[in-house]
Write an enzyme that holds these catalytic residues in place. Sequence first.
Site, short mmCIF file in Angstrom:
data_model
loop_
_atom_site.label_atom_id
_atom_site.label_comp_id
_atom_site.label_asym_id
_atom_site.label_seq_id
_atom_site.Cartn_x
_atom_site.Cartn_y
_atom_site.Cartn_z
N ASP A 84 0.83 -1.20 0.00
CA ASP A 84 0.00 0.00 0.00
C ASP A 84 0.86 1.25 0.00
OD1 ASP A 84 0.77 -0.64 2.71
OD2 ASP A 84 -0.65 0.87 3.40
N GLU A 178 0.24 -1.16 5.71
CA GLU A 178 1.33 -0.69 6.56
C GLU A 178 1.20 0.80 6.82
OE1 GLU A 178 5.42 0.93 7.53
OE2 GLU A 178 4.04 1.42 5.90
N GLU A 179 0.80 1.55 5.82
CA GLU A 179 0.76 3.00 5.94
C GLU A 179 -0.31 3.49 6.91
OE1 GLU A 179 3.05 4.72 5.00
OE2 GLU A 179 3.97 3.83 3.22
#
Length: 412
Positions: A84, A178-179
């Site tokens: 992502d 993850e972001e």
Amino acid sequence: MTKYPHLISDFLSFVKINSRSDENSTTVPSSPRETAFLNQLMKKLEAVGLSDVTQDQQSAYVFATLPANTDKPVKTLGFISHIDTADFNAENVNPQIVENYDGHSVIPLGESDYQLDPKVFPNLKNYTGHTLITTDGNTLLGSDDKSGVAEIISAMEYLLAHPEIKHGKIRVAFGPDEEIGTGADHFNVPAFAADYAYTVDGGPLGQLEYETFNAAQAEVTIKGVNVHPGSAKGVMVNALQLAVEFQDGLPAHDVPEKTAGREGFFHLLALDGTVDGAKLTYIIRDHDRAKFEARKRLIVADADQVNLAHGGQYVQVDVKDQYYNMREVIEKDMGVVELAKQAMLKLDIKPLIFPVRGGTDGSKISFMGLPTPNLFAGGENMHGRFEYVSEQVMAQAVDVVLQIVTDNYNQN
């Protein structure tokens, strides 16, 4: 990059796919865009020749295996990256290539009004003679972390093409979200089945990270009393004014723009409200666990103080931990760090080891029982229109992965 013929072409194709995560979603992955990209990635891994290509139902991570080509007992290595991109425009990414950059010229970003200027971004001077990949000024690039995705795949592709390089079993993983800080929450360590791993998700050449922040998020809810201002004396409780008092009750120096190194902070991310009610969102960060816990107590005490001053329970605080400093786990056995450090030194790359003012998926995964420091992937100015990456540094990241694989075999 003839040594890794598909590294840059894969990267360029990956970044053109919008796989931005959605912090307002409760699904896993958080966005259908990510699901589509992960499905495409599975086909890519199968085409490369990896085995056991599956999507873990617990985490949505795509797992794959490069089987050992030796009977020698060798520890299983893992390499992980996320698919992502951050909270910035990722639609219609149009990378531009700057060949043989001279290290001092301004780089126009497409036809936009933006540019990469070495006076503003002095790290550009480190890339004299490099081929740079930049944005066109309208989107982010997505080097964080599609550089890592492409680098891991190129390393596996190279090993498949060179069976003379002996290695143990290698596991790779590509995951979502993850972001937005939730990607590794459900990482399936038993299913991944590695002895130790690396996220390939760092920045410039040589970064080797095993010390991160401890992290929490605080939601501050303020309920006011709104009446006509003409008859407000002794009755009105202005939630916005209480928000100001709450903010003023935190240490003025302890903010991101005034701290560095191992100094922690309170970061006011969002403030929204009226006289009737307000909401503040903070992130709390510190490398030291004791100081981290003290910061969480302080933000609760701040609310208590505002409530005491106004004679009511107007301010409520909800604090939730996000991740912890992976050093607590990794320093118990520094072998995984030393393996990467020595691999870089053998390649004449100076390891840059310093505390990360942030976190990685490895922060959570390490506390799940799989030590997972972070390797450089090459990106600079990540999360925005000024992002760029060097083709040469991406190739060096692949070199490091391969050297780690070789050294892991030789030391077992």
